[in-house]
Design a protein around this motif. Structure first.
Motif, mmCIF file in Angstrom:
data_model
loop_
_atom_site.group_PDB
_atom_site.id
_atom_site.type_symbol
_atom_site.label_atom_id
_atom_site.label_comp_id
_atom_site.label_asym_id
_atom_site.label_seq_id
_atom_site.Cartn_x
_atom_site.Cartn_y
_atom_site.Cartn_z
ATOM 1 N N THR A 91 0.835 -1.204 0.000
ATOM 2 C CA THR A 91 0.000 0.000 0.000
ATOM 3 C C THR A 91 0.867 1.251 0.000
ATOM 4 O O THR A 91 1.959 1.280 0.592
ATOM 5 N N ARG A 135 -4.860 6.971 -2.838
ATOM 6 C CA ARG A 135 -4.736 5.585 -2.377
ATOM 7 C C ARG A 135 -4.150 4.737 -3.507
ATOM 8 O O ARG A 135 -4.496 4.916 -4.677
ATOM 9 N N ASP A 182 -3.169 0.494 -3.803
ATOM 10 C CA ASP A 182 -2.989 -0.840 -3.218
ATOM 11 C C ASP A 182 -2.637 -1.812 -4.336
ATOM 12 O O ASP A 182 -3.375 -1.923 -5.331
#
Length: 409
Positions: free
Chosen positions: A310, A323, A325
Motif C-alpha cells: 500500500t 490511495r 494498493d
C-alpha cells in the motif's frame, strides 16, 4: 441533417414533386381567390416543399425516436453539414421576404420552421437525426436569407410593409416558438451527447490498449460498460485475462484484477514483493508514489500467500485522499491493484490536536474513544482536515480546523 439526405432518402424526387404540386396548387388557388400575385408565393411554396422533403422523409440518422443530439460541436462556416443547412434555409427566407415584404416575420417563421422540423425528427420514427447544431445552422440561414431579401427590396425601392407591425409580429412569433421548442425539448425529448458517446468509444479503445499492456498481449475485451460520473466517464471492461477499469478523459487506470489471482509457488519475501510493486507503481502511477509511505502486509499463509503493498501520502500529518494498493504473489507477479488518484487538496490549518479531538468525540457520543485518524475528507463538496474517532460501534468525525462535529447526511 442535409449532408446525406439525397443519397439516403429513397423516393426524394418523387416525394418533392408530389408535395410541391399540392402546395403550389393550393397557394395559387388562395392567391387567385384573394386577387393577389401568385408567382412569388408559388415559388416560396415549392421551396418549402423541398425543405420538407429533404428533412422529413425516412432515413437513418443514428438516433432513436424521442432523442436529440445536444453535444455536437458548432462550426457554422467551417463544417460542410452546417453550410449545407444554411444554404437550405437561406433561399427560402429570401423568397419569403420578396413575396411578403415582412423580413422580421419571415426570418422568425423560418427559424420556427427549423425548430419544428427538428422536433418532428426527434419525436417520430422516421429515422432522422435531431441536432441542436442543425437548428442553429438553419436559423442562421433563415436570418441571412431574410436580410438579403430586405436588402434586395430596399435596392429595388420596394420597402417592407408596416415595419413596426412586422417587428412586433416577428418578435412575438420568435419568442413563442423558442419557448415552445425549449419546453418540448425539456419535457418530451431525451437529449443525448454524441460527442460524449464518441469519447466513450475512444475510452473503450484506450482501455483495451492499457489492458493489453498490463494483462499481456492477446488480451480481448469481452464486455464493457460506461458510467457517467460528473464530467468524467468511468469505463469497466471484462477481458479474457481479467477485469480492468479506468477514467476518461483522464486516461487513468483505477483498478484491475487478473483471472489468475491465485498465489504462486514462489519464495519471494516482503522486500522482493515491495520492489516488484515499486516498479509497477513507477510505471503506471508515478505521481502517486511521490512522497508516499509504503507498507507491506502478508495475505494468506503457505504457498497461497501473497503481499498487499500500500502507498499512502501524508501532508502536515494529514492523510491525503490518494490511495494505491497493489497485490503481489510470492513469484513477484502483480495480480491486482486499486488506485484512487486525487491531487493533494489545499486544507485549512489543523488547530485541534488528538487529545482535544478525543475529548470532543467523548462529549458528543458519551462513549470512550478507541482509535483516531487524521485525514482529508470532502465535507459538503469542500476538502477539510477531519479527525475520525472510533467510539464504540460508531465513528465520530470532528473538523480538525474548527472543532465542530461533522454529521453525515
Amino acid at each position: 441533417m442535409i449532408e446525406a439526405s439525397i443519397s439516403a432518402v429513397p423516393g426524394l424526387v418523387v416525394s418533392f414533386l408530389v408535395l410541391g404540386a399540392l402546395l403550389v396548387l393550393l397557394t395559387v388557388f388562395v392567391a387567385r381567390v384573394r386577387s393577389k400575385p401568385w408567382r412569388l408565393p408559388a415559388a416560396l411554396a415549392l421551396y418549402i416543399a423541398g425543405i420538407l422533403s429533404v428533412t422529413l422523409l425516412p432515413g437513418n440518422g443514428g438516433l432513436e425516436a424521442a432523442q436529440c443530439d445536444v453535444g455536437a460541436p458548432l462550426h457554422l462556416f467551417t463544417s460542410t453539414s452546417s453550410l449545407l443547412n444554411i444554404a437550405l434555409f437561406a433561399p427560402g427566407a429570401f423568397l419569403g421576404v420578396l413575396a411578403l415584404r415582412r423580413p422580421v416575420t419571415v426570418a422568425a417563421a423560418f427559424v420556427c420552421l427549423s425548430g419544428t422540423v427538428e422536433l418532428i425528427q426527434a419525436t417520430t420514427h422516421v429515422g432522422r437525426s435531431c441536432s441542436l447544431s442543425d437548428v442553429v445552422a438553419n436559423a442562421t440561414g433563415s436570418v441571412l436569407g431574410a436580410f438579403l431579401g430586405a436588402l434586395w427590396c430596399f435596392m429595388r425601392r420596394t420597402p417592407a410593409l408596416r415595419p413596426a407591425r412586422d417587428v412586433l409580429w416577428g418578435a412575438s412569433l420568435l419568442v413563442l416558438g423558442c419557448a415552445l421548442f425549449a419546453t418540448l425539448l425539456h419535457t418530451r425529448i431525451d437529449t443525448v451527447d454524441i460527442v460524449a458517446k464518441d469519447d466513450a468509444r475512444q475510452q473503450r479503445t484506450d482501455t483495451a490498449v492499457q489492458a493489453n499492456e498490463w494483462l499481456g498481449k492477446g488480451t480481448e475485451i469481452t464486455s464493457s460498460s460506461v458510467e457517467e460520473v460528473g464530467k468524467r466517464l468511468k469505463v469497466t471492461a471484462e477481458t479474457n485475462r481479467g477485469s480492468i477499469a479506468g477514467w476518461w478523459p483522464d486516461r487513468q487506470l483505477e483498478s484491475a484484477w487478473s483471472k489468475n489471482n491465485h498465489g504462486d509457488d514462489g519464495n519471494s519475501g516482503p522486500e522482493a514483493a515491495a520492489a516488484a510493486a515499486e516498479r509497477f507503481a513507477q510505471t503506471w502511477f508515478p505521481d502517486d508514489v511521490v512522497d508516499s509511505k509504503r507498507h507491506v502486509r502478508t495475505l494468506g499463509e503457505g504457498s497461497g500467500r501473497a503481499y498487499l503493498v500500500t502507498y499512502r501520502r501524508y501532508k502536515d500529518g494529514v492523510l491525503m485522499p490518494m490511495r494505491l494498493d497493489i497485490t503481489v504473489t510470492t513469484a513477484k507477479r502483480i495480480i491486482g491493484f486499486n488506485a484512487r488518484t486525487v491531487a493533494d487538496p489545499d486544507l485549512p490549518t489543523v488547530t485541534v490536536d488528538e487529545r482535544k479531538a478525543r475529548e470532543l468525540a467523548h462529549k458528543a457520543s458519551g462513549r470512550p474513544t478507541e482509535s483516531t485518524m487524521l485525514l482529508a475528507q470532502q465535507v459538503s463538496g469542500t476538502w477539510r482536515p477531519v479527525w475520525l474517532i472510533g467510539a464504540g460501534s460508531q465513528d465520530i468525525a470532528i473538523d480538525a480546523a474548527t472543532g465542530q462535529r461533522i454529521v453525515s447526511r
